[in-house]
Design a protein around this motif. Structure first.
Motif, short mmCIF file in Angstrom:
data_model
loop_
_atom_site.label_atom_id
_atom_site.label_comp_id
_atom_site.label_asym_id
_atom_site.label_seq_id
_atom_site.Cartn_x
_atom_site.Cartn_y
_atom_site.Cartn_z
N LEU A 117 0.83 -1.21 0.00
CA LEU A 117 0.00 0.00 0.00
C LEU A 117 0.87 1.26 0.00
N VAL A 118 1.98 1.22 0.73
CA VAL A 118 2.92 2.35 0.70
C VAL A 118 3.47 2.52 -0.72
N HIS A 119 3.85 1.40 -1.33
CA HIS A 119 4.37 1.44 -2.72
C HIS A 119 3.32 2.01 -3.67
N GLN A 120 2.07 1.59 -3.53
CA GLN A 120 0.99 2.09 -4.39
C GLN A 120 0.75 3.58 -4.18
N GLY A 121 0.87 4.02 -2.94
CA GLY A 121 0.72 5.45 -2.66
C GLY A 121 1.80 6.28 -3.32
N ILE A 122 3.04 5.79 -3.23
CA ILE A 122 4.16 6.49 -3.87
C ILE A 122 3.96 6.50 -5.38
N SER A 123 3.56 5.38 -5.94
CA SER A 123 3.33 5.28 -7.39
C SER A 123 2.28 6.29 -7.85
N GLY A 124 1.26 6.49 -7.04
CA GLY A 124 0.20 7.45 -7.39
C GLY A 124 0.72 8.88 -7.46
N ILE A 125 1.62 9.23 -6.52
CA ILE A 125 2.21 10.58 -6.53
C ILE A 125 3.06 10.76 -7.77
N VAL A 126 3.95 9.79 -8.03
CA VAL A 126 4.91 9.91 -9.13
C VAL A 126 4.21 9.89 -10.48
N ARG A 127 3.22 9.03 -10.61
CA ARG A 127 2.54 8.86 -11.91
C ARG A 127 1.96 10.18 -12.41
N SER A 128 1.20 10.86 -11.55
CA SER A 128 0.53 12.08 -12.00
C SER A 128 1.52 13.19 -12.32
N SER A 129 2.55 13.35 -11.48
CA SER A 129 3.51 14.44 -11.73
C SER A 129 4.37 14.15 -12.95
N SER A 130 4.73 12.88 -13.18
CA SER A 130 5.61 12.56 -14.32
C SER A 130 4.87 12.73 -15.65
N ILE A 131 3.57 12.44 -15.67
CA ILE A 131 2.79 12.59 -16.91
C ILE A 131 2.69 14.07 -17.28
#
Length: 339
Positions: free
Chosen positions: A290-304
């Protein structure tokens, strides 16, 4: 505690700074042009593009001065002036890049971010874009006496260690820790699918373990869960994976990551506070995931959003050239793995 400034000559990097307005709260160089990566020859390091980030207190004024000195660095956006450039800068990760810029016989890329936006990212991981860069070894070239920025830089490193502890098993090696930390800002980054070498994290860590040690040694020495085996020259860690231990770590995570984690497990319409939800997560066997998924959510939106900005900030021609270079590096990495 002061953020370690990595040693070795930085003269060639500081010469680059001389080409820009000097009102910088922080300037650092990073990437394969600064630190050797596995699979790359020393000659490649001398020809790779040099990457810089400049943090500035007043972005509009800085861009205005830079347009006077280095107008050719900018895309067509230069015709709209510094205020419009600053407006574009604030989207996505809050950083404005000029790329494929010839300077001192090398090709450079430099990003400009406001000091306030950087501090917010370091403390709260709002985008984890520049904060993620600063979780890995960088070469600090200039830094003013901003105590809040200094505290934010240290907070970011502590948060990286805490997040890594939550995602790692109970026992792990020092290299495992640095691999986990180095991978934080690539979690969920769509460029890892279409534009980056899949071995990137390993390539960053393996030749640079000593640099990671220098960056994190003080934090790890102060951490009761980590034991330095000085006679063996390595550290060993045993992390408290009890619900109480995980809850304490979850409560120490940056605010944006806590919000992302709670959104994953809190059903829509339920109005529970963050502490209650994180206590539930601490008892969940999938807490690390869940921590990994949370981090992925932050990175995904900013990188796009940040990648979409490149078309504006670099212009079509430079964007295509830059993308082709990335695809070439990715393909080269894959061929090395299969050969």
């Amino acid at each position: 505690m002061a953020l370690p400034v990595l040693s070795s000559s930085a003269v060639k990097f500081r010469r680059v700074l001389a080409h820009f307005p000097q009102e910088l709260s922080l300037a650092f160089a990073y990437g394969s042009g600064v630190f050797r990566q596995a699979g790359a020859s020393a000659e490649n390091g001398e020809t790779n593009m040099l990457d810089f980030v400049f943090a500035v207190d007043d972005a509009v004024t800085w861009h205005m001065m830079n347009l006077l000195k280095n107008r050719s660095h900018y895309s067509f956006l230069k015709f709209f002036g510094p205020k419009k450039i600053n407006t574009i800068q604030r989207y996505g990760a809050g950083i404005y890049y000029n790329t494929l810029v010839p300077c001192n016989g090398r090709v450079i890329k430099y990003g400009v971010i406001s000091t306030d936006a950087l501090i917010e990212d370091l403390f709260h991981w709002k985008t984890l874009y520049v904060a993620g860069r600063l979780q890995k070894p960088v070469k600090i070239l200039a830094q003013n006496e901003n105590s809040r920025l200094q505290a934010a830089l240290i907070s970011n490193l502590k948060s990286a260690v805490t997040a890594a502890f939550l995602m790692l098993p109970e026992s792990f090696s020092e290299e495992d820790l640095y691999m986990q930390i180095a991978g934080l800002s690539y979690s969920g980054d769509f460029r890892m699918i279409i534009g980056e070498d899949k071995s990137k994290v390993q390539n960053i860590v393996k030749p640079n373990v000593a640099h990671f040690q220098k960056l994190y040694s003080t934090i790890l020495q102060d951490c009761p869960q980590v034991v330095f085996k000085h006679h063996l020259g390595r550290l060993e860690a045993s992390i408290d994976k009890s619900p109480e231990g995980q809850f304490a770590q979850l409560m120490a995570l940056p605010k944006t990551l806590q919000q992302k984690i709670t959104a994953l497990v809190n059903p829509p319409g339920k109005n529970r506070d963050v502490e209650e939800i994180l206590l539930q997560v601490a008892h969940d066997p999938d807490c690390g995931f869940l921590v990994h998924q949370g981090i992925s959510g932050i990175v995904r939106s900013s990188s796009i959003v940040q990648s979409a900005k490149t078309i504006l900030t670099a212009g079509a021609k430079k964007s295509i050239t830059y993308s082709l270079k990335k695809l070439y590096k990715m393909t080269k990495g894959r061929l090395k793995k299969t050969s």
